[in-house]
Structure formats: structure tokens, C-alpha cells
Design an enzyme around this catalytic site. Structure first.
Site, PDB file in Angstrom:
ATOM      1  N   GLU A  83       5.053 -12.180  65.853  1.00 30.00           N
ATOM      2  CA  GLU A  83       3.521 -12.360  65.722  1.00 30.00           C
ATOM      3  C   GLU A  83       2.809 -11.248  66.183  1.00 30.00           C
ATOM      4  O   GLU A  83       2.767 -11.080  67.510  1.00 30.00           O
ATOM      5  CB  GLU A  83       3.201 -13.528  66.313  1.00 30.00           C
ATOM      6  CG  GLU A  83       3.818 -14.809  65.602  1.00 30.00           C
ATOM      7  CD  GLU A  83       3.349 -16.091  66.043  1.00 30.00           C
ATOM      8  OE1 GLU A  83       2.393 -16.969  66.035  1.00 30.00           O
ATOM      9  OE2 GLU A  83       4.202 -16.829  66.958  1.00 30.00           O
ATOM     10  N   GLU A 121      10.523 -26.019  71.966  1.00 31.99           N
ATOM     11  CA  GLU A 121      10.734 -24.462  71.393  1.00 31.99           C
ATOM     12  C   GLU A 121      11.755 -24.080  72.427  1.00 31.99           C
ATOM     13  O   GLU A 121      11.985 -24.470  73.744  1.00 31.99           O
ATOM     14  CB  GLU A 121       9.370 -23.637  72.297  1.00 31.99           C
ATOM     15  CG  GLU A 121       8.089 -23.851  71.422  1.00 31.99           C
ATOM     16  CD  GLU A 121       6.918 -23.276  71.975  1.00 31.99           C
ATOM     17  OE1 GLU A 121       7.199 -22.348  72.918  1.00 31.99           O
ATOM     18  OE2 GLU A 121       5.701 -23.500  71.558  1.00 31.99           O
ATOM     19  N   GLU A 157       6.387 -11.372  74.132  1.00 27.79           N
ATOM     20  CA  GLU A 157       5.734 -12.591  73.680  1.00 27.79           C
ATOM     21  C   GLU A 157       5.541 -12.495  71.823  1.00 27.79           C
ATOM     22  O   GLU A 157       5.351 -13.455  71.428  1.00 27.79           O
ATOM     23  CB  GLU A 157       4.191 -12.806  74.130  1.00 27.79           C
ATOM     24  CG  GLU A 157       4.375 -13.389  75.545  1.00 27.79           C
ATOM     25  CD  GLU A 157       4.737 -14.677  75.681  1.00 27.79           C
ATOM     26  OE1 GLU A 157       4.874 -15.468  74.628  1.00 27.79           O
ATOM     27  OE2 GLU A 157       5.146 -15.293  76.868  1.00 27.79           O
ATOM     28  N   LYS A 178      -0.192 -11.847  69.012  1.00 19.53           N
ATOM     29  CA  LYS A 178      -0.207 -12.756  69.949  1.00 19.53           C
ATOM     30  C   LYS A 178      -0.529 -12.040  71.380  1.00 19.53           C
ATOM     31  O   LYS A 178      -0.042 -10.931  71.412  1.00 19.53           O
ATOM     32  CB  LYS A 178       1.172 -13.422  70.067  1.00 19.53           C
ATOM     33  CG  LYS A 178       1.501 -14.751  70.833  1.00 19.53           C
ATOM     34  CD  LYS A 178       2.754 -15.418  70.540  1.00 19.53           C
ATOM     35  CE  LYS A 178       2.791 -16.660  71.396  1.00 19.53           C
ATOM     36  NZ  LYS A 178       4.239 -17.328  71.337  1.00 19.53           N
TER      37      LYS A 178
END
Length: 469
Positions: free
Chosen positions: A328, A274, A337, A331
Site C-alpha cells: 500500500e 494480522e 509499513e 500508508k
């Protein structure tokens, strides 16, 4: 195109076949993380169709979602699936538990879906057990990895599917200077076991590396351009290594920590599982902007395509997985994030990063709704060369197709409609597709030792027509 019709006359059919069947030197890949913690995301089939028209050839997911595994079948895109942290303990209990998980969650989808690795947990060693607010059991992690590997060995799949686990940078005692980095003292016993396992099974060491967080936490001491992968002046390590970007320094810090365990003479590849930059953040995250995210991910993709190593190990290629495909909205954590995605949930781009692939798409926009609407459906399917594939290997494939493979390659000779652009990948795409169509369009007829890509988008252009049904 001179090399095409001249070279294959010089090489015997047997020699060309041996070249195609022999192990090929590993090349770096461009991967992406496909998280699904959102209530507004496109269906997996649309995602798979979109990614077939991009440079992305590897996708990492965070579970074994059957809809995703099915969607990526026969796409030419490799998948890394995951065992959720909450399931690791069960898989560690016995080989039979691991076999039951694999039989139910992965086996039904292979080989049509190309699963190349199983990530056991995610940042497991530095994660908390949500049930009792304590760290997860480290011994369960290595035992689950060993049990899964035993399952793969028993089924003859251990060479195709590797077992590994992604770590956060928090497993290191410190990451600078890179040359003196070690694992944190409390992780040394378990890391010794894990790295030994990876070395023995030829699996990569995965690390989630985020220069963004290093800059956010130390904005007065970390240069922004250095974090954004573009500091031309460089940062010098005491041992003489010069780093022009923080990501390379983080990779080498992990390398030093592995060496400090006594594995310096053994081959343990490092994969950046990642890395990315958010386009939006909370107060105190002023660097989280669309402009910085675009800069970082553009440079990250260029870094992945470069096939370059790091200052400490310049010949060691590093696979990189961009984080992430989508924003997202469900999340947990702060705003940053939820905003690492290149795409919004509705399929529009958060910012423009070039993922286009000249020879594996029809040239449409990389927007989900618009792109998918233009994808040829039904039986129409083509085979092209992966754009990141090593040119020397692609040339071998081209020579084989136009020689022993029996393909009529006159269209890619100098007077042919498909001669331009005069590039090996373009010519190979035409020849590979012709071979693929001749032999029944089975996915294995577009493999060419990993250099081929099946696509539902017609690669024809101008007067150059690719055969299809």
C-alpha cells in the site's frame, strides 16, 4: 472412490441429512487482510475474482467499502468488516447510532455477501486520538461493541455475525515467557470487560502478532529462524512448553493473559487477525527482504492449514489472517509499513507464495491481469469443495450428493473420467457442482454447511467435464 458408492448405501437419507444440517466442528481458515491505502490497486471485483481461485476463504477489510462488499457477493468468501477508530465513539453513544451504521453500511449487502464478523476499531486501545494527541477512550470501545451486538440480536443475526476488536501485542505487560504473560496493568479493567463480552457472545479474541517487529527491535536476542517460524531446536518456557516459532509463543502469551483475568475455564478462541513479514524496509530493517517475506508467509500459510494448536493448547485451532494482500503505497510510517503485500499494486507478485487451489480454479496464473482475463464471465458458474474443509465432513457431503441428493456420480467411480485424482475433495467437487447445477445455482445450494465454494473458473480438467450453463 470406493467410499463414495459404498458408504452412502450404508447410511440412511435421514441420517445423511442430519449430518449436513448439524453443527460442524470448527476448522482453521486461511484469511488475508485487504487494505486499500494505495492509489494503484486493482478494482475490488478483480480482487474478488482472483481470490476465488486461491486457498483464501476469508478476507478482512478495514472499513465497510461498499464496492468491496458488493464485489464479494456470491463468491463463497467470508468477509470481516470494520468500524474505523474514528467512528467508534459515535457508535458507542447509543444503540440507535449503532443500528443506523449497520443499516446503512452492512445490511444492504447481506446475505449475498457473507459477513461473519465486525471488527470494532483496529488496535484501538494502543492507538492515539489524532485530534487531541491522546489515547482513545477505552470505555467507548466496549460500549460500541455491546451496542452493535444488541443490533445483531434484534435482527436475529448474532449467531452469524460476531462482534470483536483486534489488539496489538502492546496490550500485554510482557510476552515472554508465555506462561506468565499478563495484560498491562492499565488495560486490565477494560480487558476484563472485553474478554467477558467475547466469552458471552462466542466471539474470537483478535490479536495482530508480528514476529518481524520483535526481531527488528531485538536482533541480538531473537533468533531470526525462530521469528521466521522455523527454529527446530525450540525455545523452552519455564513450565515446560517448547516453542519452535515465535508466533505460537505470542498466541500462548495472549492465552495466559486471558487466563490471568479469570477466564481459563471459559472458551475464548484466539484469532491471529494480522501477521506477516515485509519485503522491503528502511535502514535498520535488514531482515525485510523478499526472501524472508516468502519464507515467513509460506510457513504462515502452512501453519494456518495445519489445524494445529499451540504448545499450551494443542487442540485449539487458530484462524490466521495473512497481512497483507497488497503493498500500500499511501500508508503512513516507514518503508516496511508499505511493503507487507504479497502483490504489488499492478497485480504482479512481490514474491512467489503458493496460494493455488487445485479444485477451485482453472489452473491459470495467480496474476491479476492474466488470471482475470481467463475467468469465465456471464452466467457460467460452478460449485466446488473448499480445499481446507475437513475431509470427514467433505466425505459426508459427497455421500449425501451421490445418495439422497440424487446426483449421478458414475463419472467419479473408478472407470469414470473424473475418478482421478482419487481424492475426497476432488470427487466431492464434482458431486457438489452437479447438485448445485441441478438445483438452480442458488448460492445456498453450494453452502453444504460451509464446505462449498462458488467459482467463476471452470474446474474441468482433461477429459473430466464439470456441468455448467
Amino acid at each position: 472412490m470406493a467410499t463414495t458408492h459404498q458408504t452412502h448405501l450404508l447410511l440412511s437419507p435421514l441420517f445423511l441429512l442430519l449430518l449436513l444440517l448439524s453443527p460442524l466442528r470448527r476448522i482453521s481458515a486461511i484469511g488475508i487482510n485487504y487494505g486499500t491505502l494505495g492509489n494503484n490497486l486493482p478494482p475490488p471485483k478483480r480482487v474478488a475474482q482472483l481470490l476465488q481461485s486461491t486457498l483464501i476463504d476469508k478476507v478482512k477489510i478495514y472499513d465497510t467499502n461498499p464496492d468491496i462488499l458488493q464485489a464479494f457477493s456470491n463468491t463463497g468468501i467470508d468477509l470481516i468488516v470494520a468500524v474505523e477508530n474514528s467512528r467508534v465513539s459515535n457508535l458507542s453513544s447509543s444503540p440507535s447510532a449503532a443500528d443506523q451504521w449497520f443499516s446503512a453500511r452492512v445490511l444492504p449487502f447481506i446475505p449475498a455477501t457473507s459477513v461473519i464478523a465486525i471488527a470494532v476499531g483496529n488496535e484501538y486501545l494502543t492507538a492515539d486520538d489524532e485530534d487531541n494527541n491522546s489515547h482513545l477512550d477505552a470505555k467507548s470501545l466496549i460500549q460500541a461493541m455491546q451496542n452493535l451486538h444488541a443490533v445483531l440480536v434484534a435482527r436475529g443475526l448474532d449467531r452469524k455475525i460476531k462482534v470483536t476488536t483486534p489488539h496489538s501485542m502492546a496490550v500485554l505487560a510482557s510476552s515472554f515467557p508465555p506462561s506468565s504473560s499478563t495484560f498491562a496493568l492499565n488495560f486490565i479493567p477494560i480487558m476484563t470487560s472485553i474478554v467477558g463480552f467475547l466469552s458471552d457472545t462466542a466471539a474470537p479474541f483478535m490479536v495482530n502478532a508480528y514476529p518481524f517487529f520483535a526481531f527488528r527491535n531485538n536482533p541480538n536476542s531473537v533468533n531470526l529462524q525462530y521469528a521466521l517460524l522455523g527454529n527446530s531446536t525450540g525455545v523452552r518456557d519455564p513450565k515446560g512448553y517448547v516453542y519452535t516459532n515465535m508466533l505460537d509463543a505470542q498466541i500462548d502469551a495472549v492465552r495466559s493473559a486471558i487466563n490471568a483475568l479469570g477466564f481459563g475455564n471459559k472458551m475464548v478462541e484466539i484469532t491471529v487477525s494480522e501477521s506477516g513479514w515485509p519485503s522491503k524496509g528502511d535502514a535498520g530493517e535488514s531482515a525485510a527482504t523478499p526472501e524472508n517475506a516468502k519464507t515467513y508467509n509460506t510457513r504462515l500459510i502452512q501453519r494456518a492449514q495445519s489445524n494445529k494448536g499451540t504448545p499450551m493448547r494443542p487442540k485449539d485451532k487458530v484462524d490466521i489472517f495473512v497481512f497483507a494482500l497488497f503493498n500500500e503505497n499511501k500508508k503512513k510510517g516507514g518503508a516496511s509499513e508499505r511493503n507487507f503485500g504479497i502483490f504489488n499494486g499492478d497485480g504482479s507478485k512481490v514474491y512467489d507464495v503458493d496460494l493455488s487451489c487445485e479444485f477451485c480454479s482453472g489452473g491459470g496464473k495467480l496474476e491479476f491481469g492474466e488470471k482475470v482475463a481467463g475467468v469465465a464471465r456471464g452466467p457460467s458458474v460452478w460449485c466446488v469443495a473448499k480445499p481446507h474443509a475437513e475431509e470427514k465432513v467433505v466425505q459426508q457431503v459427497l455421500d449425501f450428493c451421490c445418495g439422497p441428493g440424487g446426483v449421478d456420480c458414475r463419472e467419479i467411480y473408478e472407470s469414470g473420467d473424473c475418478f482421478g485424482p482419487d481424492k475426497v475433495h476432488a470427487h466431492a467437487s464434482y458431486a457438489m457442482n452437479s447438485y448445485y447445477q441441478m438445483h438452480g445455482r442458488n448460492y445456498w445450494n453450494c453452502d453444504f454447511k460451509g464446505t462449498g465454494l462458488v467459482t467463476f473458473s471452470d474446474p474441468s480438467y482433461g477429459t473430466c467435464r464439470y456441468s455448467g450453463q
